[in-house]
Design a protein around this motif. Structure first.
Motif, PDB file in Angstrom:
ATOM      1  N   THR A   1      -9.958   1.099  -6.762  1.00 10.15           N
ATOM      2  CA  THR A   1      -8.812   1.924  -6.377  1.00 10.15           C
ATOM      3  C   THR A   1      -9.044   3.382  -6.723  1.00 10.15           C
ATOM      4  O   THR A   1      -8.729   4.282  -5.928  1.00 10.15           O
ATOM      5  N   GLN A   2      -9.610   3.638  -7.891  1.00 14.35           N
ATOM      6  CA  GLN A   2      -9.902   5.027  -8.259  1.00 14.35           C
ATOM      7  C   GLN A   2     -10.933   5.634  -7.324  1.00 14.35           C
ATOM      8  O   GLN A   2     -10.837   6.808  -6.944  1.00 14.35           O
ATOM      9  N   ARG A   3     -11.905   4.829  -6.922  1.00 16.17           N
ATOM     10  CA  ARG A   3     -12.894   5.310  -5.962  1.00 16.17           C
ATOM     11  C   ARG A   3     -12.225   5.664  -4.631  1.00 16.17           C
ATOM     12  O   ARG A   3     -12.524   6.699  -4.026  1.00 16.17           O
ATOM     13  N   MET A   4     -11.292   4.847  -4.202  1.00  4.69           N
ATOM     14  CA  MET A   4     -10.590   5.124  -2.950  1.00  4.69           C
ATOM     15  C   MET A   4      -9.733   6.381  -3.065  1.00  4.69           C
ATOM     16  O   MET A   4      -9.636   7.168  -2.127  1.00  4.69           O
ATOM     17  N   ARG A   5      -9.100   6.586  -4.225  1.00  7.82           N
ATOM     18  CA  ARG A   5      -8.333   7.819  -4.454  1.00  7.82           C
ATOM     19  C   ARG A   5      -9.248   9.043  -4.334  1.00  7.82           C
ATOM     20  O   ARG A   5      -8.884  10.051  -3.725  1.00  7.82           O
ATOM     21  N   ASP A   6     -10.423   8.940  -4.950  1.00 11.86           N
ATOM     22  CA  ASP A   6     -11.361  10.055  -4.912  1.00 11.86           C
ATOM     23  C   ASP A   6     -11.810  10.339  -3.480  1.00 11.86           C
ATOM     24  O   ASP A   6     -11.927  11.505  -3.079  1.00 11.86           O
TER      25      ASP A   6
ATOM     26  N   ALA B   1     -10.161   9.733  -0.740  1.00 17.10           N
ATOM     27  CA  ALA B   1      -9.048  10.368  -0.017  1.00 17.10           C
ATOM     28  C   ALA B   1      -8.932  11.840  -0.384  1.00 17.10           C
ATOM     29  O   ALA B   1      -8.720  12.706   0.484  1.00 17.10           O
ATOM     30  N   ALA B   2      -9.074  12.145  -1.683  1.00 17.17           N
ATOM     31  CA  ALA B   2      -8.979  13.535  -2.129  1.00 17.17           C
ATOM     32  C   ALA B   2     -10.095  14.388  -1.533  1.00 17.17           C
ATOM     33  O   ALA B   2      -9.871  15.545  -1.144  1.00 17.17           O
ATOM     34  N   GLU B   3     -11.299  13.818  -1.451  1.00 13.95           N
ATOM     35  CA  GLU B   3     -12.423  14.552  -0.871  1.00 13.95           C
ATOM     36  C   GLU B   3     -12.170  14.890   0.595  1.00 13.95           C
ATOM     37  O   GLU B   3     -12.601  15.937   1.091  1.00 13.95           O
TER      38      GLU B   3
ATOM     39  N   PHE C   1      -3.647   9.256  -0.156  1.00 10.53           N
ATOM     40  CA  PHE C   1      -4.174   7.926  -0.459  1.00 10.53           C
ATOM     41  C   PHE C   1      -3.136   6.870  -0.103  1.00 10.53           C
ATOM     42  O   PHE C   1      -2.006   6.912  -0.579  1.00 10.53           O
ATOM     43  N   ASP C   2      -3.541   5.900   0.716  1.00  8.54           N
ATOM     44  CA  ASP C   2      -2.661   4.807   1.119  1.00  8.54           C
ATOM     45  C   ASP C   2      -3.293   3.489   0.688  1.00  8.54           C
ATOM     46  O   ASP C   2      -4.200   2.970   1.342  1.00  8.54           O
ATOM     47  N   PRO C   3      -2.843   2.911  -0.431  1.00  6.48           N
ATOM     48  CA  PRO C   3      -3.461   1.675  -0.927  1.00  6.48           C
ATOM     49  C   PRO C   3      -3.284   0.493   0.011  1.00  6.48           C
ATOM     50  O   PRO C   3      -4.031  -0.486  -0.092  1.00  6.48           O
ATOM     51  N   ASP C   4      -2.306   0.574   0.910  1.00 11.25           N
ATOM     52  CA  ASP C   4      -2.034  -0.557   1.792  1.00 11.25           C
ATOM     53  C   ASP C   4      -2.677  -0.422   3.170  1.00 11.25           C
ATOM     54  O   ASP C   4      -2.443  -1.261   4.045  1.00 11.25           O
ATOM     55  N   SER C   5      -3.506   0.599   3.362  1.00 12.12           N
ATOM     56  CA  SER C   5      -4.175   0.715   4.658  1.00 12.12           C
ATOM     57  C   SER C   5      -5.156  -0.439   4.821  1.00 12.12           C
ATOM     58  O   SER C   5      -5.695  -0.959   3.831  1.00 12.12           O
ATOM     59  N   PRO C   6      -5.405  -0.881   6.053  1.00  9.46           N
ATOM     60  CA  PRO C   6      -6.340  -2.002   6.269  1.00  9.46           C
ATOM     61  C   PRO C   6      -7.718  -1.758   5.653  1.00  9.46           C
ATOM     62  O   PRO C   6      -8.308  -2.677   5.062  1.00  9.46           O
ATOM     63  N   ASP C   7      -8.228  -0.529   5.780  1.00  9.06           N
ATOM     64  CA  ASP C   7      -9.547  -0.230   5.218  1.00  9.06           C
ATOM     65  C   ASP C   7      -9.551  -0.396   3.704  1.00  9.06           C
ATOM     66  O   ASP C   7     -10.483  -0.971   3.117  1.00  9.06           O
ATOM     67  N   ASN C   8      -8.533   0.115   3.035  1.00  9.21           N
ATOM     68  CA  ASN C   8      -8.494   0.031   1.574  1.00  9.21           C
ATOM     69  C   ASN C   8      -8.275  -1.400   1.098  1.00  9.21           C
ATOM     70  O   ASN C   8      -8.820  -1.802   0.060  1.00  9.21           O
ATOM     71  N   ARG C   9      -7.507  -2.175   1.829  1.00 12.49           N
ATOM     72  CA  ARG C   9      -7.337  -3.583   1.471  1.00 12.49           C
ATOM     73  C   ARG C   9      -8.670  -4.332   1.579  1.00 12.49           C
ATOM     74  O   ARG C   9      -8.992  -5.174   0.738  1.00 12.49           O
ATOM     75  N   ARG C  10      -9.431  -4.006   2.615  1.00 14.67           N
ATOM     76  CA  ARG C  10     -10.739  -4.651   2.768  1.00 14.67           C
ATOM     77  C   ARG C  10     -11.690  -4.237   1.649  1.00 14.67           C
ATOM     78  O   ARG C  10     -12.490  -5.049   1.171  1.00 14.67           O
ATOM     79  N   ARG C  11     -11.596  -2.985   1.229  1.00 17.27           N
ATOM     80  CA  ARG C  11     -12.487  -2.519   0.163  1.00 17.27           C
ATOM     81  C   ARG C  11     -12.251  -3.283  -1.141  1.00 17.27           C
ATOM     82  O   ARG C  11     -13.175  -3.482  -1.932  1.00 17.27           O
ATOM     83  N   LEU C  12     -11.031  -3.721  -1.370  1.00 16.50           N
ATOM     84  CA  LEU C  12     -10.743  -4.477  -2.599  1.00 16.50           C
ATOM     85  C   LEU C  12     -11.461  -5.824  -2.633  1.00 16.50           C
ATOM     86  O   LEU C  12     -11.634  -6.402  -3.715  1.00 16.50           O
TER      87      LEU C  12
END
Length: 264
Positions: free
Chosen positions: A100-105, A107-109, A114-125
């Motif tokens: 999750t922290q990696r995904m936040r980073d 998004a910031a870049e 940051f949307d934790p519920d996006s399909p891409d981020n759910r798959r990354r988990l």
């Protein structure tokens, strides 16, 4: 304890990519007075991977498995490990936080929310779903961790990630073993003798020095020595030195031509 290596990926077996893990594992182990006992290459076949991992878990060896821990359909290692152990995959809480922290980073870049519920981020988990009871192996490159179960350690296929993670394991988990497998290798270049002629001497030296292995490496087209046999011994330093002197005496008795000595 033996050390083993498993490299997973169709791209290695097809030649699309060259393996860099074997040479690096040998280098990292040797720098710490340790050595690699075995290595296996596997394609992206889940049942084949599971069968190899069952053997690895049973062996008691320290095993580094590189590749296949992502979350795309051709990544099977996490699922194969769970199958080999007979346990389910579970989202590891620490892995969840790290990913999750990696995904936040990321998004910031990109300058986006940051949307934790996006399909891409759910798959990354899914990359944090490990066999129940697994422990984290930290990844200094991008925070997305590998995992360990017992003495088997699962690392990414990317060398830039896997190799620092392997070093971390060697310097933490196996720090107490460092130096315990350090060996000396000494050999002669023997000209004009066949391996069949040298075999009785090899057998006698190995029988007299049980800690030592005797080896022969024939060559037919060496640019400097031409047709020759590299004949040597390897083992703990003192035992190898004693065996080498017996080898020297035996070659003198055989009246064969031997010359350059090598120490590794």
């Amino acid at each position: 304890m033996n050390f083993g290596l498993i490299v997973i990926g169709d791209e290695i077996l097809s030649g699309k990519r060259q393996d860099r893990h074997l040479a690096k594992a040998i280098e990292l182990l040797a720098a710490r007075g340790l050595r690699l006992s075995w290595a296996r290459y596997l394609g992206d076949e889940r049942e084949q991977i599971a069968a190899a991992l069952r053997e690895a878990f049973r062996s008691g060896d320290a095993v580094f498995s590189c590749g296949g821990i992502g979350a795309t359909p051709d990544d099977h290692t996490r699922q194969a490990a769970a199958s080999a152990l007979g346990v389910p995959l579970e989202l590891h809480p620490e892995a969840r936080e790290l990913i999750t922290q990696r995904m936040r980073d990321m998004a910031a870049e990109k300058g986006v929310a940051f949307d934790p519920d996006s399909p891409d981020n759910r798959r990354r988990l899914h990359m944090g779903e490990f066999p129940r009871g697994a422990a984290i192996v930290p990844n200094p490159y991008n925070r997305i961790p590998g995992f360990s179960v017992g003495e088997v350690h699962f690392l990414p296929g990317f060398p830039v990630m896997a190799h620092p993670m392997m070093e971390w394991l060697l310097d933490t988990r196996y720090a107490a073993l460092q130096g315990t497998q350090r060996q000396r290798e000494r050999s002669f270049i023997v000209m004009g003798a066949l391996e069949a002629t040298l075999t009785p001497l090899m057998e006698a030296v190995e029988a007299a020095h049980v800690q030592v292995r005797v080896f022969s490496l024939p060559s037919v087209d060496h640019p400097q020595w031409g047709r020759h046999v590299e004949l040597g011994v390897k083992g703990p330093a003192a035992a190898a030195d004693a065996a080498f002197e017996d080898l020297r005496a035996g070659l003198a008795r055989l009246q064969v031509q031997f010359g350059p000595e090598m120490v590794r």
